[in-house]
Scaffold this motif. Structure first.
Motif, mmCIF file in Angstrom:
data_model
loop_
_atom_site.group_PDB
_atom_site.id
_atom_site.type_symbol
_atom_site.label_atom_id
_atom_site.label_comp_id
_atom_site.label_asym_id
_atom_site.label_seq_id
_atom_site.Cartn_x
_atom_site.Cartn_y
_atom_site.Cartn_z
ATOM 1 N N GLN A 258 0.835 -1.211 0.000
ATOM 2 C CA GLN A 258 0.000 0.000 0.000
ATOM 3 C C GLN A 258 0.864 1.253 0.000
ATOM 4 O O GLN A 258 1.811 1.374 0.779
ATOM 5 C CB GLN A 258 -0.941 0.016 1.223
ATOM 6 C CG GLN A 258 -1.761 1.312 1.292
ATOM 7 C CD GLN A 258 -3.093 1.149 1.993
ATOM 8 O OE1 GLN A 258 -3.439 0.087 2.468
ATOM 9 N NE2 GLN A 258 -3.861 2.229 2.051
ATOM 10 N N ILE A 259 0.533 2.187 -0.886
ATOM 11 C CA ILE A 259 1.195 3.494 -0.944
ATOM 12 C C ILE A 259 0.120 4.562 -1.063
ATOM 13 O O ILE A 259 -1.076 4.243 -1.047
ATOM 14 C CB ILE A 259 2.148 3.596 -2.171
ATOM 15 C CG1 ILE A 259 1.366 3.321 -3.454
ATOM 16 C CG2 ILE A 259 3.325 2.652 -2.017
ATOM 17 C CD1 ILE A 259 2.143 3.577 -4.735
ATOM 18 N N LYS A 260 0.547 5.824 -1.160
ATOM 19 C CA LYS A 260 -0.399 6.898 -1.428
ATOM 20 C C LYS A 260 -0.134 7.458 -2.819
ATOM 21 O O LYS A 260 1.006 7.723 -3.183
ATOM 22 C CB LYS A 260 -0.253 8.020 -0.389
ATOM 23 C CG LYS A 260 -1.005 7.750 0.906
ATOM 24 C CD LYS A 260 -1.518 9.046 1.517
ATOM 25 C CE LYS A 260 -2.136 8.804 2.901
ATOM 26 N NZ LYS A 260 -3.419 8.088 2.819
ATOM 27 N N VAL A 261 -1.188 7.633 -3.577
ATOM 28 C CA VAL A 261 -1.084 8.257 -4.894
ATOM 29 C C VAL A 261 -2.139 9.354 -4.949
ATOM 30 O O VAL A 261 -3.335 9.076 -4.793
ATOM 31 C CB VAL A 261 -1.320 7.237 -6.038
ATOM 32 C CG1 VAL A 261 -1.253 7.930 -7.402
ATOM 33 C CG2 VAL A 261 -0.315 6.096 -5.967
ATOM 34 N N GLY A 262 -1.671 10.588 -5.147
ATOM 35 C CA GLY A 262 -2.612 11.698 -5.163
ATOM 36 C C GLY A 262 -3.409 11.792 -3.876
ATOM 37 O O GLY A 262 -4.581 12.177 -3.882
ATOM 38 N N GLY A 263 -2.766 11.414 -2.760
ATOM 39 C CA GLY A 263 -3.416 11.501 -1.464
ATOM 40 C C GLY A 263 -4.363 10.353 -1.158
ATOM 41 O O GLY A 263 -4.972 10.323 -0.093
ATOM 42 N N ARG A 264 -4.499 9.383 -2.081
ATOM 43 C CA ARG A 264 -5.425 8.274 -1.878
ATOM 44 C C ARG A 264 -4.681 6.991 -1.580
ATOM 45 O O ARG A 264 -3.657 6.688 -2.216
ATOM 46 C CB ARG A 264 -6.288 8.061 -3.133
ATOM 47 C CG ARG A 264 -7.094 9.270 -3.542
ATOM 48 C CD ARG A 264 -8.267 9.491 -2.587
ATOM 49 N NE ARG A 264 -8.996 10.697 -2.915
ATOM 50 C CZ ARG A 264 -9.053 11.774 -2.112
ATOM 51 N NH1 ARG A 264 -8.427 11.772 -0.953
ATOM 52 N NH2 ARG A 264 -9.749 12.823 -2.469
ATOM 53 N N GLY A 265 -5.174 6.225 -0.642
ATOM 54 C CA GLY A 265 -4.620 4.916 -0.362
ATOM 55 C C GLY A 265 -4.682 4.069 -1.629
ATOM 56 O O GLY A 265 -5.709 4.052 -2.311
ATOM 57 N N THR A 266 -3.577 3.398 -1.924
ATOM 58 C CA THR A 266 -3.456 2.689 -3.196
ATOM 59 C C THR A 266 -2.763 1.360 -2.959
ATOM 60 O O THR A 266 -1.659 1.322 -2.421
ATOM 61 C CB THR A 266 -2.620 3.530 -4.184
ATOM 62 O OG1 THR A 266 -3.272 4.793 -4.382
ATOM 63 C CG2 THR A 266 -2.446 2.823 -5.509
ATOM 64 N N VAL A 267 -3.405 0.259 -3.332
ATOM 65 C CA VAL A 267 -2.819 -1.064 -3.140
ATOM 66 C C VAL A 267 -2.502 -1.661 -4.509
ATOM 67 O O VAL A 267 -3.295 -1.538 -5.445
ATOM 68 C CB VAL A 267 -3.781 -1.990 -2.364
ATOM 69 C CG1 VAL A 267 -3.105 -3.325 -2.059
ATOM 70 C CG2 VAL A 267 -4.246 -1.325 -1.065
ATOM 71 N N TYR A 268 -1.315 -2.283 -4.592
ATOM 72 C CA TYR A 268 -0.932 -2.875 -5.879
ATOM 73 C C TYR A 268 0.002 -4.049 -5.653
ATOM 74 O O TYR A 268 0.530 -4.243 -4.549
ATOM 75 C CB TYR A 268 -0.249 -1.821 -6.774
ATOM 76 C CG TYR A 268 1.109 -1.391 -6.290
ATOM 77 C CD1 TYR A 268 1.240 -0.463 -5.263
ATOM 78 C CD2 TYR A 268 2.270 -1.949 -6.834
ATOM 79 C CE1 TYR A 268 2.488 -0.082 -4.802
ATOM 80 C CE2 TYR A 268 3.523 -1.571 -6.380
ATOM 81 C CZ TYR A 268 3.626 -0.641 -5.361
ATOM 82 O OH TYR A 268 4.859 -0.265 -4.895
ATOM 83 N N CYS A 269 0.223 -4.821 -6.710
ATOM 84 C CA CYS A 269 1.171 -5.930 -6.652
ATOM 85 C C CYS A 269 2.493 -5.459 -7.239
ATOM 86 O O CYS A 269 2.566 -5.127 -8.426
ATOM 87 C CB CYS A 269 0.673 -7.143 -7.437
ATOM 88 S SG CYS A 269 1.941 -8.435 -7.532
ATOM 89 N N PRO A 270 3.572 -5.451 -6.426
ATOM 90 C CA PRO A 270 4.855 -4.929 -6.916
ATOM 91 C C PRO A 270 5.476 -5.817 -7.995
ATOM 92 O O PRO A 270 6.386 -5.370 -8.699
ATOM 93 C CB PRO A 270 5.727 -4.886 -5.653
ATOM 94 C CG PRO A 270 5.092 -5.837 -4.705
ATOM 95 C CD PRO A 270 3.620 -5.845 -5.020
ATOM 96 N N LYS A 271 4.999 -7.043 -8.124
ATOM 97 C CA LYS A 271 5.574 -7.913 -9.162
ATOM 98 C C LYS A 271 4.778 -7.860 -10.469
ATOM 99 O O LYS A 271 5.351 -7.734 -11.549
ATOM 100 C CB LYS A 271 5.629 -9.367 -8.653
ATOM 101 C CG LYS A 271 6.361 -10.279 -9.612
ATOM 102 C CD LYS A 271 6.503 -11.684 -9.060
ATOM 103 C CE LYS A 271 7.164 -12.588 -10.081
ATOM 104 N NZ LYS A 271 6.955 -14.013 -9.743
ATOM 105 N N CYS A 272 3.440 -7.915 -10.347
ATOM 106 C CA CYS A 272 2.609 -7.966 -11.570
ATOM 107 C C CYS A 272 2.488 -6.610 -12.260
ATOM 108 O O CYS A 272 2.415 -6.546 -13.489
ATOM 109 C CB CYS A 272 1.198 -8.438 -11.222
ATOM 110 S SG CYS A 272 1.092 -10.172 -10.756
ATOM 111 N N GLN A 273 2.413 -5.543 -11.466
ATOM 112 C CA GLN A 273 2.070 -4.247 -12.057
ATOM 113 C C GLN A 273 3.324 -3.462 -12.434
ATOM 114 O O GLN A 273 4.193 -3.218 -11.592
ATOM 115 C CB GLN A 273 1.161 -3.464 -11.100
ATOM 116 C CG GLN A 273 -0.215 -4.123 -10.970
ATOM 117 C CD GLN A 273 -1.125 -3.457 -9.978
ATOM 118 O OE1 GLN A 273 -1.411 -4.026 -8.931
ATOM 119 N NE2 GLN A 273 -1.596 -2.265 -10.307
ATOM 120 N N LYS A 274 3.404 -3.051 -13.710
ATOM 121 C CA LYS A 274 4.604 -2.385 -14.224
ATOM 122 C C LYS A 274 4.258 -1.067 -14.919
ATOM 123 O O LYS A 274 3.163 -0.869 -15.350
ATOM 124 C CB LYS A 274 5.314 -3.307 -15.206
ATOM 125 C CG LYS A 274 5.707 -4.620 -14.536
ATOM 126 C CD LYS A 274 6.685 -5.393 -15.391
ATOM 127 C CE LYS A 274 7.037 -6.745 -14.786
ATOM 128 N NZ LYS A 274 7.141 -6.817 -13.342
#
Length: 274
Positions: A258-274
């Motif tokens: 989970q990180i913040k993008v544009g102030g919004r909580g954002t969940v992603y897969c560090p391996k699949c998403q490029k």
DNA sequence: CAATAGCCCTGGTGGC
DNA sequence: TGCCACCAGGGCTATT
């Protein structure tokens, strides 16, 4: 958090309860909810009107009252429109009540009180900031890669922020934005103008798919969302990433971040998403 | 003009 | 167990 699929589910479930019924009485318990016109005018303008139809545009609901009049509503974070039997007690967090001519009433409830209502006439939607500039609806014939590409090409926003922009696409919120990017294997922080045409094509398809699935599953309920019948959605059980921080990616098993993008909580897969 | 931080608001939660 | 800071975030406004 009602986004397009949740608002659509509210629309569908309210229809059998309120369409064809006349508003006998309007009670406002939180003046701030009614943005336009002044509360007494809103009350006077709604009483005696029959709800002819319910439409949706982006995250907005429209209760059509005939003669070009309509009630426009936005649920924001925790707003809910719910039909209840006339004999039912006032529901928690009630902010407005439409007493109808049948044996049911229509309530607007809201915990965090960000929701808004307007009473408008045809041509009056300019009074609602952002309504007339809404972009095309996902799943519509106007929403195409050819539409998306030139806009993305000139945007230096992160792609997640770009697809959350309601003037670009109407109806995506934080949940479905994260889900669309996960399904299309694109990093939410990628600058929009670095996406290839092929990636935009994949993203476009993913947005349509994720929204269609959300609608089919009657919306996503995390905390407070409920439909016009007071029922929860099922889509929270089908999510790829949203709210799944620390859990394994459904594609590769990697722990989701989970990180913040544009102030919004954002969940992603560090391996699949490029 | 574009991007971003702050704000509105309340309930649930995690840490101590 | 109780308290409290913090987080959730759609969209508008102010600021950089």
């Amino acid at each position: 958090m009602p986004e397009l699929p949740e608002v659509e589910q509210v629309r569908k479930t309210l229809i059998p309860h309120v369409v064809g019924h006349k508003i006998i009485r309007t009670e406002v318990f939180l003046d701030r909810l009614v943005q336009y016109p002044a509360v007494p005018d809103f009350i006077q303008g709604t009483v005696g009107k029959t709800i002819r139809a319910i439409n949706r545009r982006g995250k907005y609901l429209r209760l059509e009252l005939g003669d070009g009049f309509y009630i426009l509503g936005h649920l924001r974070m925790t707003g809910a429109l719910i039909a209840l039997p006339a004999s039912a007690p006032q529901p928690p967090y009630a902010k407005l009540k439409f007493t109808l001519d049948g044996d049911e009433n229509l309530w607007f409830t809201d915990i965090r009180t960000f929701g808004t209502l307007y009473l408008l006439q045809d041509g009056g939607s300019y009074k609602v900031n952002g309504y007339e500039t809404l972009g095309p609806e996902p799943l519509s014939k106007e929403f195409t890669v050819a539409y998306l590409e030139p806009l993305a090409h000139k945007s230096r926003k992160p792609i997640k922020t770009f697809i959350l922009d309601q003037t670009v696409i109407a109806g995506l919120g934080n949940i479905y934005a994260d889900e669309s990017l996960a399904l299309s294997r694109i990093m939410p922080t990628r600058v929009a103008n670095t996406l290839s045409r092929e990636e935009l094509k994949v993203l476009h398809e993913a947005i349509n798919k994720v929204i269609a699935q959300g609608i089919a599953n009657h919306g996503t309920t995390f905390r407070n969302y409920q439909d016009g019948d007071g029922k929860k959605g099922d889509n929270q059980n089908h999510l790829l990433v949203y709210s799944r921080k620390g859990q394994p990616c459904r594609f590769c098993g990697t722990t989701l971040v989970q990180i913040k993008v544009g102030g919004r909580g954002t969940v992603y897969c560090p391996k699949c998403q490029k």
